[in-house]
Design a protein around this motif. Structure first.
Motif, PDB file in Angstrom:
ATOM      1  N   UNK A 159      84.719 140.240 158.129  1.00  0.00           N
ATOM      2  CA  UNK A 159      84.670 138.806 157.866  1.00  0.00           C
ATOM      3  C   UNK A 159      84.653 138.550 156.359  1.00  0.00           C
ATOM      4  N   UNK A 163      73.129 145.334 162.122  1.00  0.00           N
ATOM      5  CA  UNK A 163      72.368 145.994 161.064  1.00  0.00           C
ATOM      6  C   UNK A 163      72.403 145.131 159.811  1.00  0.00           C
ATOM      7  N   UNK A 164      71.219 144.879 159.258  1.00  0.00           N
ATOM      8  CA  UNK A 164      71.091 144.213 157.957  1.00  0.00           C
ATOM      9  C   UNK A 164      71.816 142.867 157.865  1.00  0.00           C
ATOM     10  N   UNK A 166      79.155 145.486 167.604  1.00  0.00           N
ATOM     11  CA  UNK A 166      78.307 146.139 166.611  1.00  0.00           C
ATOM     12  C   UNK A 166      78.651 145.517 165.264  1.00  0.00           C
ATOM     13  N   UNK A 167      77.643 144.906 164.633  1.00  0.00           N
ATOM     14  CA  UNK A 167      77.855 144.181 163.376  1.00  0.00           C
ATOM     15  C   UNK A 167      77.101 144.900 162.268  1.00  0.00           C
ATOM     16  N   UNK A 168      77.817 145.283 161.220  1.00  0.00           N
ATOM     17  CA  UNK A 168      77.172 145.977 160.109  1.00  0.00           C
ATOM     18  C   UNK A 168      77.214 145.084 158.868  1.00  0.00           C
ATOM     19  N   UNK A 169      76.023 144.801 158.331  1.00  0.00           N
ATOM     20  CA  UNK A 169      75.933 143.923 157.177  1.00  0.00           C
ATOM     21  C   UNK A 169      75.251 144.595 156.008  1.00  0.00           C
ATOM     22  N   UNK A 170      75.073 143.819 154.947  1.00  0.00           N
ATOM     23  CA  UNK A 170      74.402 144.327 153.746  1.00  0.00           C
ATOM     24  C   UNK A 170      73.336 143.333 153.310  1.00  0.00           C
ATOM     25  N   UNK A 171      72.775 142.620 154.291  1.00  0.00           N
ATOM     26  CA  UNK A 171      71.728 141.660 153.979  1.00  0.00           C
ATOM     27  C   UNK A 171      72.148 140.211 154.173  1.00  0.00           C
ATOM     28  N   UNK A 172      73.289 139.993 154.831  1.00  0.00           N
ATOM     29  CA  UNK A 172      73.810 138.625 154.969  1.00  0.00           C
ATOM     30  C   UNK A 172      72.870 137.723 155.789  1.00  0.00           C
ATOM     31  N   UNK A 173      72.718 136.497 155.300  1.00  0.00           N
ATOM     32  CA  UNK A 173      72.045 135.461 156.090  1.00  0.00           C
ATOM     33  C   UNK A 173      73.050 134.337 156.295  1.00  0.00           C
ATOM     34  N   UNK A 174      72.823 133.546 157.346  1.00  0.00           N
ATOM     35  CA  UNK A 174      73.797 132.488 157.643  1.00  0.00           C
ATOM     36  C   UNK A 174      73.418 131.219 156.905  1.00  0.00           C
ATOM     37  N   UNK A 175      74.352 130.673 156.136  1.00  0.00           N
ATOM     38  CA  UNK A 175      74.048 129.463 155.349  1.00  0.00           C
ATOM     39  C   UNK A 175      73.702 128.272 156.252  1.00  0.00           C
ATOM     40  N   UNK A 213      82.613 143.874 161.883  1.00  0.00           N
ATOM     41  CA  UNK A 213      82.380 143.691 163.318  1.00  0.00           C
ATOM     42  C   UNK A 213      83.250 144.676 164.087  1.00  0.00           C
ATOM     43  N   UNK A 269      65.698 133.689 157.672  1.00  0.00           N
ATOM     44  CA  UNK A 269      66.933 133.026 158.117  1.00  0.00           C
ATOM     45  C   UNK A 269      67.076 133.097 159.639  1.00  0.00           C
ATOM     46  N   UNK A 320      82.556 137.132 154.617  1.00  0.00           N
ATOM     47  CA  UNK A 320      81.221 137.355 154.047  1.00  0.00           C
ATOM     48  C   UNK A 320      80.834 138.837 154.010  1.00  0.00           C
ATOM     49  N   UNK A 356      66.381 138.063 155.792  1.00  0.00           N
ATOM     50  CA  UNK A 356      66.931 138.075 157.156  1.00  0.00           C
ATOM     51  C   UNK A 356      65.923 137.514 158.146  1.00  0.00           C
ATOM     52  N   UNK A 416      74.069 134.897 163.144  1.00  0.00           N
ATOM     53  CA  UNK A 416      75.533 135.063 163.130  1.00  0.00           C
ATOM     54  C   UNK A 416      76.128 135.186 164.537  1.00  0.00           C
ATOM     55  N   UNK A 457      74.667 143.735 168.576  1.00  0.00           N
ATOM     56  CA  UNK A 457      73.650 144.473 167.838  1.00  0.00           C
ATOM     57  C   UNK A 457      74.064 144.470 166.369  1.00  0.00           C
ATOM     58  N   UNK A 491      80.639 140.966 156.580  1.00  0.00           N
ATOM     59  CA  UNK A 491      80.172 141.544 157.845  1.00  0.00           C
ATOM     60  C   UNK A 491      81.313 142.336 158.482  1.00  0.00           C
ATOM     61  N   UNK A 539      87.060 144.512 162.680  1.00  0.00           N
ATOM     62  CA  UNK A 539      87.540 143.618 161.631  1.00  0.00           C
ATOM     63  C   UNK A 539      86.405 143.266 160.674  1.00  0.00           C
TER      64      UNK A 539
END
Lengths: 427, 427
Positions: free
Chosen positions: A113, B376-377, A418-427, A119, B258, A115, B255, B382, B374, A117, A111
């Protein structure tokens, strides 16, 4: 392997710990292996079993001689025997497991999120699995192969009577691993008859992630008591069939007789028949006639005794007994609620069946009987991974945690997120 | 409840066993409850919290007085305090859990066999869940509500400092159950400060199916050591971020800062930063400047020390330490393989992140790092059931069995196999 099989261990617990360490290291390799490599290992092992049948039969002869010296019963000796047909069956078993879908890497859910991410929940192996079993040497092939396919390292501890046979089978499995370029220590066998090895294995919670015991009550109880890691097991199979007042008489007869008599010694065999008192006089006589004709002893409550002079009075202990023999206890109950209460109280949360043509009654039973497998209008003897279409099983679990019911390759897995992001940081 | 909270237990273990029995009986009721009834219980409890805030604040004042007498720190007293905003937040939490999808009854998989048997795997509750936690009284509401929604009976054991506050909150939850026609014993609180009660609860494997400890390392270790049933827990959150040679410099900075500094005291906070030695001189200086400016202490290996005179030499112990403070260890590694080896050796299998623009490198890291989560980016912070979209969590598990990662309502379930036939017997 027979040289290894006869070695004595100076310090069993140190050596078992070393096996654990090697298993953990080998899991890092096997757990990441490609499906093709794992299947190559399985198919190579199958070929080695077939081609090496003389070596296996010679090893088995040593075990048979040991068993005869030890005075094992004919039934036990038969369980121990490996002939050409049984070797072919083991090889075919490995080939069937190679055919199964590889569970590892499966994306179970996925799924995104708000933001961005992404997952995914992805299947991974459990890690290192300890399998402790009694005489039948074919369990060595089945259990080793199921672990291999599901990416788990295995430490096998067979019965002391089958140590040479199991050693020869493990040699084939390890040859398959080697041929496929996978660390051979992904399948290891404890090479000693020393009983202290079991205790050492059960204390190895740093290296062994789960233990699967297969065998008699004594073994299961010991493992459940001593293991310092999770255990997949079932202690009893006290399975019930309940004949509802809306049961079809022919289905009641067929299912009751099959559930008891097809094979009386398996965990899915019915041990207690419950029947709505309103229909006991209609449904029970043909069922009891058929069972008694096939050599089954009936122990019943007073109502049941009144229906047939051959019925032996049941005592309280009968309701909680797994006979594993052609003996059946029969009890009349006030209806489905009574039946459910009886099953949840006396049963072993394994497999229970209702025979009824009434949909609402069936749904109440299926929802409220607290067992791993609940069945409507079919025999309890279907409680089996193969019959469920899972290909093969390493056992059946009556625990509620992780694996419940037949334990196949999927049940030998865990998962990771497995979480794939593009540079997300948590506010 | 405060009368109960102050009672002394003559025989703690007998009384805890009685609570276990009552919980098991109540689970038979709650586990079968309709979604609407469970939601009514939650919404009623929320209303009771809001309407009964004066009672709750009075109970909390007793705890605060006890805490002040005991010499609790200001930080601990603040954790203990319930004011209007926190009571409203608890009520809103219950309302949010009422909004979540009910996992019970979910058909997880469904298939038909060639013989016509229809097999479904259906979610059922786990049973009875013991939750042992420290000071924050809001855990009482969250944990009780998550168990309620997932059909599990709960036995709550809060911190001794919060016993009156927790008792008042449990009163609201039980009032909700009662209003919804569900057995109130589905949520019980251990009404004594006696520490023997924890040991008694942990030995109750006949009645308690799983235990979830929430708190400091001492509590978790004790529960893991003494529990005779499965435990969902994480001992440490030694989380890593690895800056790959193909990392984007801006993402690396955002990252890393944060992951360390957003909140340093949570289990998802980064404790060790790994960086490819080839890019250490490029990537690290801005990261270290930003961290030091925000008050973070840096402990590094020799390469890192060479980049900034403010870096303190790291010792071996630093790689295995969960600081939970503004302290960070930094290590240079030879590449992604080295980083993976370091994480699998020193980490706690919780949450680890790679920053890289290179797809193959990312996939190697995601596959081979053996952690519950795990990434990425994106930031390790989170690691949270809410951030994962699971609504709420009762904790995070680093175990591989059953529940891994955030433990929400789905993870508090088991399943059963429901088999529907038309009279099938097994050949």
């Amino acid at each position: 392997m027979s040289a290894v099989a006869e070695q004595t261990m100076d310090n069993v617990s140190d050596q078992i710990r070393e096996m654990g360490k090697r298993a953990k290291a080998a899991y890092q390799d096997l757990g990441q292996a490609e499906t093709a490599a794992k299947n190559k290992a399985l198919l190579t092992a199958a070929a080695r079993l077939r081609d090496g049948r003389d070596v296996i039969k010679a090893a088995n002869e040593k075990d048979m001689a040991f068993g005869r010296d030890k005075g094992l019963s004919e039934a036990m000796l038969d369980r121990l025997l490996l002939d050409d047909a049984r070797i072919d069956a083991m090889a075919a078993g490995l080939e069937a497991i190679a055919e199964l879908k590889d569970p590892i890497g499966d994306v179970m859910a996925e799924w995104e999120r708000p933001n961005g991410l992404k997952i995914a929940r992805v299947r991974v192996p459990l890690g290192v699995i300890g399998i402790i079993y009694e005489s039948r040497p074919n369990v060595t092939a089945d259990a080793g192969a199921l672990c291999l396919k599901s990416g788990n390292a295995a430490i096998l501890r067979g019965g002391s009577e089958s140590i040479h046979s199991s050693g020869a089978i493990v040699d084939c499995l390890r040859a398959g691993l080697k041929e496929a370029g996978i660390n051979e220590d992904a399948i290891q066998m404890i090479p000693t008859r020393d009983r202290a090895a079991v205790g050492a294995l059960l204390s190895l919670s740093n290296y062994v992630d789960v233990v699967v015991p297969r065998g008699g009550r004594g073994l299961i109880e010991r493992v459940q008591r001593e293991a310092r890691m999770p255990v997949f097991s079932h202690l009893d199979g006290i399975c019930h069939v309940y004949l509802d007042k809306a049961a079809d008489a022919q289905k009641a007869l067929d299912i009751a007789v099959n559930a008891k008599m097809r094979r009386t010694g398996i965990c899915g065999a019915m041990e207690t028949l419950l029947v709505d008192q309103a229909v006991a006089a209609d449904l029970l006589p043909p069922v009891m006639d058929a069972l008694i004709e096939q050599g089954c002893e009936i122990r019943g409550d007073e109502v049941v005794q009144g229906l047939d002079g051959r019925v032996i009075p049941a005592v309280e202990d009968d309701w909680g007994t797994e006979y594993l023999e052609p003996i059946l206890s029969i009890k009349t109950v006030g209806g489905v609620d009574d039946a459910i209460d009886h099953i949840n109280r006396y049963g072993s949360h394994h497999t229970d069946s209702i025979v009824t043509e009434d949909d609402p009654t069936a749904e109440i039973f299926l929802a409220r009987v607290d067992s791993a497998i609940v069945i409507r209008n079919a025999s309890t003897q279907f409680a089996d991974g193969g019959e469920f279409g899972m290909g093969a099983e390493i056992g059946i679990s009556t625990g509620r945690m992780h694996a419940r019911g037949p334990v196949g390759t999927e049940q030998l897995t865990s998962f990771k997120y497995v979480v794939r992001g593009t540079g997300q940081t948590r506010p």
